[in-house]
Design an enzyme around this catalytic site. Structure first.
Site, PDB file in Angstrom:
ATOM      1  CG  ASN A  25     -16.621  -1.709 -19.583  1.00  0.00           C
ATOM      2  OD1 ASN A  25     -16.065  -0.836 -20.213  1.00  0.00           O
ATOM      3  ND2 ASN A  25     -17.936  -1.843 -19.540  1.00  0.00           N
ATOM      4  CB  ILE A  52     -12.222  -7.999 -17.474  1.00  0.00           C
ATOM      5  CG1 ILE A  52     -10.869  -7.714 -16.838  1.00  0.00           C
ATOM      6  CG2 ILE A  52     -12.408  -7.241 -18.768  1.00  0.00           C
ATOM      7  CD1 ILE A  52      -9.717  -8.409 -17.533  1.00  0.00           C
ATOM      8  CB  CYS A  53     -17.784  -6.384 -17.831  1.00  0.00           C
ATOM      9  SG  CYS A  53     -19.370  -6.766 -18.554  1.00  0.00           S
ATOM     10  CG  LEU A  54     -13.769  -8.419 -23.307  1.00  0.00           C
ATOM     11  CD1 LEU A  54     -14.107  -7.091 -23.960  1.00  0.00           C
ATOM     12  CD2 LEU A  54     -12.257  -8.579 -23.257  1.00  0.00           C
TER      13      LEU A  54
END
Lengths: 554, 150
Positions: free
Chosen positions: B82, B89-91
């Site tokens: 991620n 950041i993939c969040l």
């Protein structure tokens, strides 16, 4: 458009939405190995480059570009940057190629060496392109930069070479500054070797070309962002040199003024010394009623102690508004151009947003209009159109006239007016502040009418300074270290809104019944910040009796 | 927006609290002359492939904060499905699931949790996610290589 003069990239990957972290140039000190770089913004070319490298952008130029040597690629980039003004333009292939070359350690050194040897002294965009290209290339490691040191061998002796090779050393000092900014923290401590410090300090001598002195100074200032370096630099005796250079602040030669400005700013903000009066403390601001607003500025712009001059040495596109705005009548102010690179100067209302890291500034939304004398463009709503004025030069006076009755703006260069423009009045008709955005290493000085105008317009007009009022405490541009001290000493009431921590928590949300926030914040959210339930009504509680409902907002 | 010397009180309050009551395994220190910029360090969570690593991040509070999410990225290289190679950041809470009730501290705790529980079904680094799904052990070995631990 500022740094994003490459424009915005098309994106397909959801992951690169507006949430991606953006860079800020670290001014930090302790223990950071890496410093932030404006590396990640979706509008910024590297993202485009990452995407493009995959597949779809092979054009017939490709082979040609891919076979060019690094020096030619650097020169080509310098030429192309000027033309890149459209939001949807792809980054130039030369940048994509340089970025690719810069991926390896030897490639990075090669790109940097090419910049040092080829970027000419007289190109207004030279240093800005150095900053951009370094930002494009992958971050160097300390070892990589050391390889560069091995080749160039910076030292006090090498500095003497700047007498006859000023361009080489202007470029090298500019690169050192950018690298120090990019790698602020422990790495920057490792990079400030004794020989490098001596090299830069030796260059702080008016016998060298002013551009070299200037960039050596900027490099030292960037190294001093890291606490340990700051201590080392303080001990080096730099302050005496700076106090000498500071005297050039009022020189009639613009190159000298740049040096003077940076030396003074450094003494006031980065490396203050005991016993020296801070510039603002010694100024009489009595007659000055308008300044650049120190509370309405993006974070890296340097504003002079008298509030009338500004400069950016950051990688982002820095903007500022004046303290005074105009609603009716005809008004005029002048700007003394001190550097000939990209600045977008003009008029902006409060609605206009400064998004420095995205390269968005004055003229990049519907609430502002600006004049760019470097690329010879007018900017409105992030679109540009050419004007046929000659390219500006340091020392030029640009005039800004706004007629709010006729709804038009007239720009002039050294007293020669150009045809009126009226684009911005489609969206707004009042509340205009003087405003400007600055690309890296650009500087200009404002005259709001406290001193006589060089080229007053022939039509009747009003001066900001005659109508504005500023209480004495608002005429102070506080040095950064004092500002931070002030901030950390403030306290916050416990009954304040949990979102803004500023107003009283006086709102209740329906249907979830959550509270703890103020009405101002409550109207800005559609879902309850705590439980995410959609808000149907916001109820304002009476301050005296929190149980009593005063007002309801649907 | 009401400000104290140009800085919203909300940021002031969060900063004071971060200093006074630090979170275990996380440090966030504001830059010397930019109160919207934080140097962050997160230690790799126990019993995760990242245990033993120290990860540096940068966190920036945009003008709209807290109505908009902070901008965060890893500056230390990390091999994680991620997080892409530029540190992005993939969040969800940094995107559409942001709430102004979240704070710097909660964001950093979420990132720490993401290190404990990588989510290869919502990848940012496709190649890493693929590797993670096909052969988790090999992926974890890769993590350790990047961390210089084997």
């Amino acid at each position: 458009m500022g740094n994003s003069c490459f424009g915005k990239r098309r994106r397909t990957d959801h992951a690169y939405g507006p949430q991606v972290p953006q860079n800020v140039n670290s001014r930090g000190e302790e223990a950071q190995l890496w410093s932030p770089v404006p590396r990640l913004y979706p509008d910024r070319p590297h993202n485009g480059i990452v995407m493009l490298r995959g597949s779809h952008m092979f054009t017939c130029d490709m082979n040609y570009i891919w076979n060019m040597d690094v020096e030619s690629l650097v020169l080509l980039t310098l030429k192309e940057i000027r033309r890149l003004v459209d939001n949807n333009q792809e980054p130039p292939l030369s940048i994509i190629r340089l970025n690719e070359i810069g991926e390896s350690e030897s490639g990075w050194v090669q790109v940097v060496q090419a910049m040092i040897s080829t970027i000419p002294m007289d190109d207004p965009l030279g240093p800005a392109v150095i900053a951009l290209l370094l930002d494009e290339c992958p971050l160097p490691t300390v070892e990589t930069v050391e390889k560069l040191y091995d080749i160039l061998k910076p030292s006090a002796e090498l500095a003497q070479e700047a007498l006859h090779l000023p361009a080489k050393h202007r470029n090298f000092t500019c690169i050192l500054g950018c690298v120090a900014g990019i790698l602020a923290g422990l790495k920057s401590v490792e990079l400030l070797k004794d020989s490098v410090l001596e090299y830069l300090l030796t260059l702080l001598d008016p016998k060298f070309a002013q551009e070299v002195v200037l960039f050596a100074l900027v490099a030292l200032e960037k190294f001093a962002q890291t606490g340990e370096n700051k201590a080392t630099i303080r001990k080096s005796g730099i302050q005496e040199k700076l106090m000498e250079l500071e005297k050039y602040q009022d020189s009639s030669l613009t190159k000298f003024r740049e040096v003077g400005f940076c030396a003074q700013w450094c003494l006031d903000n980065t490396l203050p010394i005991d016993g020296r009066t801070l510039t603002f403390e010694g100024l009489s601001m009595e007659k000055c009623n308008v300044i650049l607003n120190d509370h309405d500025v993006s974070e890296y712009l340097k504003i002079s102690a008298d509030g009338l001059e500004a400069r950016s040495d950051a990688l982002s596109f820095e903007s500022v508004r004046s303290t005074f705005c105009v609603d009716e009548g005809t008004w005029y102010y002048e700007v003394l151009v001190l550097t000939d690179g990209v600045m977008q100067i003009g008029w902006a209302t409060k609605q206009s947003k400064f998004l420095n890291h995205e390269g968005v500034g004055i003229g990049d939304d519907e609430y502002s209009f600006s004049y760019d004398g470097c690329r010879q463009l007018y900017w409105y709503n992030a679109k540009s159109r050419p004007h046929d004025h000659p390219q500006w030069k340091p020392g030029d006076i640009i005039g800004f006239l706004i007629d709010l009755e006729k709804k038009q703006m007239v720009f002039s260069r050294n007293g020669i007016s150009f045809p009126p423009v009226n684009d911005v009045f489609q969206s707004v008709c009042s509340g205009f502040f003087a405003a400007a955005s600055f690309m890296s290493f650009q500087q200009c000085r404002f005259n709001f009418g406290m001193t006589p105008f060089k080229f007053p317009p022939k039509v009747p007009f009003k001066k900001f300074n005659d109508y504005a009022f500023l209480p004495p405490e608002k005429k102070i541009i506080l040095p950064r270290f004092q500002k931070m001290k002030l901030l950390s000493s403030m306290s916050i009431s416990e009954s304040s809104c949990s979102i803004c921590c500023d107003m009283d928590a006086n709102a209740k949300l329906v249907p979830c019944n959550h509270g703890g926030l103020c009405m101002d914040c409550a109207v800005q959210v559609e879902q309850c910040p705590l439980c995410r339930v959609k808000i149907s009504k916001r109820i304002q509680l009476s301050p005296a009796d929190p149980g009593l409902y005063q007002d309801e907002i649907g | 927006m009401s400000t104290s010397a140009g800085l919203p009180r909300r940021i002031l309050k969060e900063t004071q609290r971060l200093m006074a009551e630090p979170v275990a395994g996380i440090s966030a220190i504001p830059a010397e002359d930019n109160a919207r910029y934080f140097h962050v360090e997160i230690t790799g969570p126990k019993d995760s492939p990242f245990e033993g690593g120290i990860f540096k991040l940068e966190l920036f509070l945009p003008e709209e904060y807290p109505m908009a999410a902070p901008k965060v990225r890893f500056v230390t290289k990390i091999y994680h499905p991620n997080i892409d190679k530029l540190g992005r950041i993939c969040l969800d809470i940094l995107k559409d699931k942001w709430s102004p009730a979240l704070q710097i501290r909660t964001v950093l705790l979420s990132i720490q949790a993401l290190l404990s529980a990588p989510n290869p079904d919502d990848p940012l680094a496709n190649d890493v996610a693929e590797q993670w799904k096909v052969n988790e052990l090999a992926a974890i070995n890769k993590v350790l290589t990047v961390l210089d631990m084997i």
